[in-house]
Scaffold this motif. Structure first.
Motif, short mmCIF file in Angstrom:
data_model
loop_
_atom_site.label_atom_id
_atom_site.label_comp_id
_atom_site.label_asym_id
_atom_site.label_seq_id
_atom_site.Cartn_x
_atom_site.Cartn_y
_atom_site.Cartn_z
N PRO A 40 46.74 13.78 23.11
CA PRO A 40 45.58 13.08 23.66
C PRO A 40 44.49 14.05 24.11
CG PRO A 40 47.63 12.22 24.58
CD PRO A 40 47.98 13.46 23.84
N GLN A 41 43.35 13.94 23.48
CA GLN A 41 42.19 14.79 23.82
C GLN A 41 40.92 13.96 23.73
OE1 GLN A 41 42.52 18.09 21.07
NE2 GLN A 41 43.95 19.20 22.40
N GLY A 42 40.95 12.79 24.32
CA GLY A 42 39.79 11.93 24.32
C GLY A 42 39.72 10.95 23.16
N GLN A 43 40.77 10.89 22.32
CA GLN A 43 40.75 9.94 21.20
C GLN A 43 40.79 8.51 21.73
OE1 GLN A 43 43.02 12.34 21.66
NE2 GLN A 43 43.47 13.46 19.76
N SER A 44 40.15 7.63 21.00
CA SER A 44 40.14 6.21 21.36
C SER A 44 40.84 5.41 20.27
CB SER A 44 38.71 5.71 21.56
OG SER A 44 37.96 5.89 20.37
N GLN A 79 41.10 3.03 25.18
CA GLN A 79 40.84 1.83 24.39
C GLN A 79 39.35 1.70 24.11
OE1 GLN A 79 42.22 -1.82 26.15
NE2 GLN A 79 42.11 -2.93 24.23
N ALA A 80 38.99 1.53 22.84
CA ALA A 80 37.59 1.38 22.44
C ALA A 80 37.17 -0.08 22.51
CB ALA A 80 37.39 1.91 21.02
N ALA A 81 35.87 -0.31 22.56
CA ALA A 81 35.35 -1.67 22.68
C ALA A 81 35.34 -2.39 21.34
CB ALA A 81 33.94 -1.63 23.26
N SER A 82 35.37 -1.65 20.25
CA SER A 82 35.34 -2.26 18.91
C SER A 82 35.97 -1.29 17.92
CB SER A 82 33.90 -2.58 18.49
OG SER A 82 33.17 -1.38 18.26
N ASN A 84 34.73 -0.04 15.23
CA ASN A 84 33.77 0.96 14.79
C ASN A 84 33.59 2.09 15.79
OD1 ASN A 84 33.27 -0.44 12.41
ND2 ASN A 84 31.56 -1.61 13.30
N GLN A 85 33.97 1.83 17.04
CA GLN A 85 33.83 2.85 18.07
C GLN A 85 35.14 3.62 18.30
OE1 GLN A 85 32.49 0.23 21.24
NE2 GLN A 85 30.36 0.89 20.96
N ALA A 86 36.18 3.26 17.59
CA ALA A 86 37.49 3.85 17.82
C ALA A 86 37.73 5.07 16.94
CB ALA A 86 38.59 2.82 17.57
N THR A 87 38.46 6.02 17.47
CA THR A 87 38.92 7.17 16.69
C THR A 87 40.09 6.78 15.82
OG1 THR A 87 38.29 8.62 18.53
CG2 THR A 87 39.72 9.56 16.84
N MET A 88 40.94 5.89 16.34
CA MET A 88 42.15 5.48 15.64
C MET A 88 42.21 3.95 15.57
SD MET A 88 44.93 8.12 17.38
CE MET A 88 44.68 7.38 19.02
N ILE A 89 42.67 3.44 14.44
CA ILE A 89 42.90 2.00 14.26
C ILE A 89 44.40 1.75 14.33
CG2 ILE A 89 42.63 0.00 12.76
CD1 ILE A 89 40.02 1.05 13.94
N VAL A 90 44.80 0.87 15.23
CA VAL A 90 46.21 0.56 15.45
C VAL A 90 46.48 -0.83 14.88
CG1 VAL A 90 48.05 0.28 17.15
CG2 VAL A 90 46.21 1.95 17.54
N GLN A 91 47.33 -0.89 13.88
CA GLN A 91 47.66 -2.17 13.25
C GLN A 91 49.04 -2.62 13.73
OE1 GLN A 91 48.39 -2.63 8.83
NE2 GLN A 91 46.42 -3.70 8.97
N LEU A 92 49.08 -3.80 14.35
CA LEU A 92 50.31 -4.34 14.93
C LEU A 92 50.76 -5.56 14.16
CD1 LEU A 92 52.46 -4.62 17.22
CD2 LEU A 92 50.74 -5.96 18.48
N GLY A 93 51.97 -5.54 13.65
CA GLY A 93 52.54 -6.69 12.95
C GLY A 93 53.94 -6.99 13.48
N TYR A 94 54.36 -8.25 13.36
CA TYR A 94 55.69 -8.62 13.81
C TYR A 94 56.15 -9.86 13.07
CZ TYR A 94 52.59 -11.44 16.75
OH TYR A 94 51.58 -12.27 17.19
N ARG A 187 46.17 4.80 12.20
CA ARG A 187 45.43 5.62 11.24
C ARG A 187 44.13 6.14 11.85
NH1 ARG A 187 47.09 4.93 5.77
NH2 ARG A 187 48.84 3.43 5.64
N ARG A 188 43.74 7.32 11.38
CA ARG A 188 42.46 7.87 11.78
C ARG A 188 41.35 7.09 11.08
NH1 ARG A 188 43.13 13.86 11.27
NH2 ARG A 188 42.75 13.48 9.06
N ARG A 189 40.43 6.58 11.83
CA ARG A 189 39.45 5.66 11.24
C ARG A 189 38.54 6.34 10.22
NH1 ARG A 189 34.26 4.46 11.83
NH2 ARG A 189 34.05 5.97 13.52
#
Length: 241
Positions: A40-44, A79-82, A84-94, A187-189
């Motif tokens: 963690p170094q400021g990634q969102s 946590q990013a607001a959207s 497009n503003q995120a460093t990483m996209i987290v995809q959650l499935g179940y 994933r890295r956006r």
């Protein structure tokens, strides 16, 4: 230790287990994780719906996405607001399957309980729901949890991951086994480079996603991000009432 000493010790543990009945076994899960997560170094991040019942999002998904966000924030990510503003996209499935009917024959039978074989809170026996006058101890598997009381032998996680039998009761037991799975992909956006690929699986006698998914999320983040390519078994501890 002689047999009589073992018997006495088991009886004491059995009595003590009555006081511990507010605690319960948790959900055993098998967790596989592949990871190249950056420190963690400021990634969102931003959590989006994945496959299975998460598709389309919705209120229930938002509840579980919030749990994942809390876990990632605890790791030091923001946590990013959207998206497009995120460093990483987290995809959650179940997913939870439709269940499979099981029929198991108890080799001991209803009259052959062995307090040293069917343990509960003891290295010699699992006691807590029925009294055996032959040994002066209690045996069985009562179940309490933050989701309510399920009665003797009624834990929704009682089957567990590798438990071959439902002990106690009649010599033939029929039940429905549900398989649940939680998938987490990070994933890295900027270039879609995969940073984390995790899967948590469990077997239970409940298909209630509001019970299963939070526990699977907790299992996924136990020791996060884990060793790359490692598969481990994690039992999410039940909370005291």
């Amino acid at each position: 230790m002689t047999f009589l000493k073992k018997l006495a010790a088991a009886a004491l543990v059995g009595a003590a287990s009555i006081g511990l009945s507010g605690c319960a076994t948790g959900l055993p899960a098998k967790v596989t994780r592949f990871q190249a997560m950056p420190a963690p170094q400021g990634q969102s991040f931003y959590v989006v719906p994945g496959q299975g019942r998460a598709q389309g999002g919705g209120l229930e998904f938002s509840q579980y996405a919030a749990l994942v966000a809390q876990q990632l924030q605890a790791q030091g990510y923001t946590q990013a607001a959207s998206p497009n503003q995120a460093t990483m996209i987290v995809q959650l499935g179940y997913t939870v399957d439709n269940g499979t009917e099981r029929r198991v024959v108890d080799p001991i039978g209803p009259r052959g309980y062995d307090p040293f074989y069917r343990g509960f809170y003891s290295p010699y026996g699992r006691f807590g729901s029925r009294f055996d006058p032959r040994f002066g101890v209690y045996y069985g598997r009562p179940y309490y949890s933050r989701f309510g009381y399920y009665g003797s032998y009624r834990s929704p996680f009682y089957y567990g991951w590798d438990d071959p039998f439902w002990y106690g009761g009649a010599s033939v037991r029929e039940y429905t086994e549900y398989k649940s799975e939680l998938d987490l992909d990070i994933r890295r956006r900027v270039d879609n480079q995969q940073l984390f690929d995790g899967r948590a699986q469990a077997r239970s006698t409940t298909d209630n996603t509001q019970v299963l998914v939070p526990n699977l999320i907790q299992a996924m983040f136990t020791g996060f991000p884990g060793r790359n390519g490692e598969t481990i078994k994690i039992t999410v501890p039940a909370q005291k009432r």
